[in-house]
Scaffold this active site. Structure first.
Site, PDB file in Angstrom:
ATOM      1  N   MET A  24       0.823  -1.149   0.133  1.00 47.37           N
ATOM      2  CA  MET A  24       0.153   0.137   0.122  1.00 47.37           C
ATOM      3  C   MET A  24       0.938   1.312  -0.038  1.00 47.37           C
ATOM      4  O   MET A  24       0.311   2.361   0.144  1.00 47.37           O
ATOM      5  CB  MET A  24      -0.852   0.073   1.314  1.00 47.37           C
ATOM      6  CG  MET A  24      -1.960  -1.196   1.194  1.00 47.37           C
ATOM      7  SD  MET A  24      -3.530  -0.728   2.191  1.00 47.37           S
ATOM      8  CE  MET A  24      -2.868  -0.611   3.881  1.00 47.37           C
ATOM      9  N   GLY A  25       2.279   0.975  -0.253  1.00 49.21           N
ATOM     10  CA  GLY A  25       2.854   2.372  -0.510  1.00 49.21           C
ATOM     11  C   GLY A  25       3.486   2.868   0.841  1.00 49.21           C
ATOM     12  O   GLY A  25       3.217   1.997   1.944  1.00 49.21           O
ATOM     13  N   HIS A  31       8.979  -3.562   3.149  1.00 49.23           N
ATOM     14  CA  HIS A  31       8.691  -3.720   1.926  1.00 49.23           C
ATOM     15  C   HIS A  31       9.852  -3.723   1.104  1.00 49.23           C
ATOM     16  O   HIS A  31      10.034  -4.576   0.189  1.00 49.23           O
ATOM     17  CB  HIS A  31       7.965  -2.206   1.188  1.00 49.23           C
ATOM     18  CG  HIS A  31       6.744  -1.780   2.239  1.00 49.23           C
ATOM     19  ND1 HIS A  31       6.723  -0.609   2.805  1.00 49.23           N
ATOM     20  CD2 HIS A  31       5.551  -2.484   2.391  1.00 49.23           C
ATOM     21  CE1 HIS A  31       5.550  -0.527   3.338  1.00 49.23           C
ATOM     22  NE2 HIS A  31       4.821  -1.505   3.044  1.00 49.23           N
ATOM     23  N   GLY A 141       5.091 -10.391   3.740  1.00 52.40           N
ATOM     24  CA  GLY A 141       5.972 -10.362   5.047  1.00 52.40           C
ATOM     25  C   GLY A 141       4.985 -11.155   6.043  1.00 52.40           C
ATOM     26  O   GLY A 141       3.992 -10.988   6.084  1.00 52.40           O
ATOM     27  N   LYS A 143       5.246 -10.107   9.022  1.00 50.00           N
ATOM     28  CA  LYS A 143       4.583  -9.241   9.842  1.00 50.00           C
ATOM     29  C   LYS A 143       2.881  -9.412   9.937  1.00 50.00           C
ATOM     30  O   LYS A 143       2.541  -9.069  11.006  1.00 50.00           O
ATOM     31  CB  LYS A 143       4.936  -7.811   9.368  1.00 50.00           C
ATOM     32  CG  LYS A 143       3.950  -6.498   9.844  1.00 50.00           C
ATOM     33  CD  LYS A 143       4.617  -6.124  10.974  1.00 50.00           C
ATOM     34  CE  LYS A 143       3.799  -5.132  11.995  1.00 50.00           C
ATOM     35  NZ  LYS A 143       3.160  -4.441  10.872  1.00 50.00           N
ATOM     36  N   ASP A 144       2.380  -9.582   8.792  1.00 52.93           N
ATOM     37  CA  ASP A 144       1.206 -10.054   8.760  1.00 52.93           C
ATOM     38  C   ASP A 144       0.788 -11.012   8.357  1.00 52.93           C
ATOM     39  O   ASP A 144       0.427 -12.018   7.243  1.00 52.93           O
ATOM     40  CB  ASP A 144       0.315  -9.202   7.634  1.00 52.93           C
ATOM     41  CG  ASP A 144       0.520  -7.714   7.721  1.00 52.93           C
ATOM     42  OD1 ASP A 144      -0.205  -7.193   8.545  1.00 52.93           O
ATOM     43  OD2 ASP A 144       1.489  -7.038   7.035  1.00 52.93           O
ATOM     44  N   VAL A 170      11.063  -7.177   9.343  1.00 53.71           N
ATOM     45  CA  VAL A 170      12.074  -6.446   9.460  1.00 53.71           C
ATOM     46  C   VAL A 170      11.556  -5.193  10.693  1.00 53.71           C
ATOM     47  O   VAL A 170      10.579  -4.840  10.674  1.00 53.71           O
ATOM     48  CB  VAL A 170      12.171  -5.593   8.063  1.00 53.71           C
ATOM     49  CG1 VAL A 170      13.480  -4.557   8.212  1.00 53.71           C
ATOM     50  CG2 VAL A 170      12.575  -6.615   7.239  1.00 53.71           C
TER      51      VAL A 170
HETATM   52  P1  AMP Z   1       1.240  -2.964   3.250  1.00 57.95           P
HETATM   53  O1  AMP Z   1       1.940  -1.959   2.696  1.00 57.95           O
HETATM   54  O2  AMP Z   1       1.397  -2.675   4.875  1.00 57.95           O
HETATM   55  O3  AMP Z   1      -0.014  -3.581   2.995  1.00 57.95           O
HETATM   56  O4  AMP Z   1       2.437  -4.113   3.358  1.00 57.95           O
HETATM   57  C1  AMP Z   1       2.879  -4.675   2.285  1.00 57.95           C
HETATM   58  C2  AMP Z   1       3.615  -5.875   2.514  1.00 57.95           C
HETATM   59  O5  AMP Z   1       4.852  -5.660   3.163  1.00 57.95           O
HETATM   60  C3  AMP Z   1       2.874  -7.040   3.262  1.00 57.95           C
HETATM   61  O6  AMP Z   1       3.364  -8.206   2.825  1.00 57.95           O
HETATM   62  C4  AMP Z   1       3.391  -6.805   4.559  1.00 57.95           C
HETATM   63  O7  AMP Z   1       3.429  -8.054   5.432  1.00 57.95           O
HETATM   64  C5  AMP Z   1       4.908  -6.446   4.327  1.00 57.95           C
HETATM   65  N1  AMP Z   1       5.254  -5.925   5.605  1.00 57.95           N
HETATM   66  C6  AMP Z   1       4.916  -4.715   6.139  1.00 57.95           C
HETATM   67  N2  AMP Z   1       5.689  -4.300   7.268  1.00 57.95           N
HETATM   68  C7  AMP Z   1       6.716  -5.507   7.241  1.00 57.95           C
HETATM   69  C8  AMP Z   1       7.813  -5.465   7.949  1.00 57.95           C
HETATM   70  N3  AMP Z   1       8.230  -4.825   9.114  1.00 57.95           N
HETATM   71  N4  AMP Z   1       8.864  -6.516   7.828  1.00 57.95           N
HETATM   72  C9  AMP Z   1       8.416  -7.433   6.761  1.00 57.95           C
HETATM   73  N5  AMP Z   1       7.263  -7.156   5.812  1.00 57.95           N
HETATM   74  C10 AMP Z   1       6.660  -6.347   6.004  1.00 57.95           C
END
Ligand code: AMP
Length: 298
Positions: A24-25, A31, A141, A143-144, A170
């Site tokens: 989602m940027g 990311h 990630g 993380k989710d 991370v």
């Molecule tokens: P988002 O932009 O928050 O939707 O995240 C996009 C992708 O990045 C998803 O697959 C998340 O799980 C991953 N992501 C977000 N934060 C982290 C993190 N701290 N470490 C690893 N992957 C992450």
């Protein structure tokens, strides 16, 4: 690197193995670690940037979600993306979609009930990205952790011939898991938020010492969260990695997950725990050696 806004343009120059990194940027090193993994394993690397209205359960969260396309394009280019696909909402959803993808049971607990409609929104947009971009691999990630399980199952159930790759969490140099929403934390909230990682670390340490009872692990996390008046915990639970159901005893691959509010900002974190075959593994992720670029110019 190409910046495109339509599915057709995103696929135009794709060659060889195509890796997709959906985001989602408002990029941070979490990311970028996914992008780096895709870069080493794929011929063409596509990153999608799309703040997906369908997956937000609260309007205020959607409205204030941080955005900085120029900065994201710079970071994606520097990390080796070939294509950034950043569609407008009208391109992704020319009409209100009457078709939604809903993954049952894996969404019954944890994030599911706390964020009604969230996982349907995630599964729907990821299915659209998979159909429209046809990657060979897609990177998510841990993380989710629940989202990763949901996406894996959606891809299998809908016969997408795509390998879903999970990547380590991370963390900041001080242990806070990177999140685009961290930018909303003021100094005091950010300091309080360190209790999330502290609690998970304490629980992982207890597992290493032989603790297997979920209730005891949850207590250890709760103790850290409760000690911070600025935090309001939402849930702490041990979940089976495959079924994403709560479990009482750590006797299969699992993750200890939590959600907590720091003021108006909701944070999630987890640690992957595996004691199968009598061994011990806790994947606490990767720590940056330096403060994140997230705060640069944010
Ligand atoms: P988002 O932009 O928050 O939707 O995240 C996009 C992708 O990045 C998803 O697959 C998340 O799980 C991953 N992501 C977000 N934060 C982290 C993190 N701290 N470490 C690893 N992957 C992450």
């Amino acid at each position: 690197m190409k910046h495109v806004t339509t599915f057709a343009a995103a696929g135009a120059d794709a060659h060889g193995t195509v890796g997709l990194v959906p985001t989602m940027g408002f990029l941070h090193e979490g990311h970028l670690s996914l992008l780096a993994a895709a870069r080493t394993e794929c011929d063409t690397v596509v990153m999608s940037l799309f703040v997906n209205p369908l997956q937000f359960d609260r309007d205020d969260d959607l409205r204030r979600y941080p955005r900085d396309l120029e900065r994201d394009l710079r970071l994606a280019a520097a990390t080796g993306a070939d294509v950034v696909f950043a569609p407008e909402v009208e391109t992704m959803y020319p009409e209100v979609p009457l078709t939604r993808v809903a993954v049952a049971t894996l969404t019954d607990h944890f994030e599911g009930p706390h964020r009604p409609g969230h996982f349907d929104g995630v599964a729907t947009v990821v299915a659209k990205l998979f159909a429209g971009l046809q990657p060979d691999r897609a990177y998510f990630g841990r993380k989710d952790a629940q989202q990763l399980a949901v996406v894996r199952r959606m891809a299998a159930d809908l016969s997408f011939p795509i390998e879903v790759v999970g990547a380590p969490i991370v963390r900041e140099h001080d242990g806070l898991a990177l999140s685009s929403r961290n930018v909303f934390l003021d100094g005091e909230q950010r300091a309080a938020a360190l209790a999330l990682n502290r609690g998970l670390a304490a629980a992982a340490g207890a597992v290493e010492q032989g603790e297997r009872e979920a209730s005891r692990l949850v207590e250890l996390v709760d103790a850290e969260l409760m000690a911070e008046p600025l935090l309001e915990p939402e849930y702490v639970a041990l979940a089976s990695q495959d079924t994403v159901e709560p479990i009482e005893v750590l006797d299969r691959p699992a993750f200890l997950a939590l959600a907590a509010w720091a003021g108006p900002t909701r944070l999630i974190d987890n640690v992957h725990l595996d004691v199968s075959d009598g061994g011990f593994a806790a994947d606490r992720g990767i720590r940056l050696a330096h403060p994140s670029v997230l705060y640069e110019g944010a």
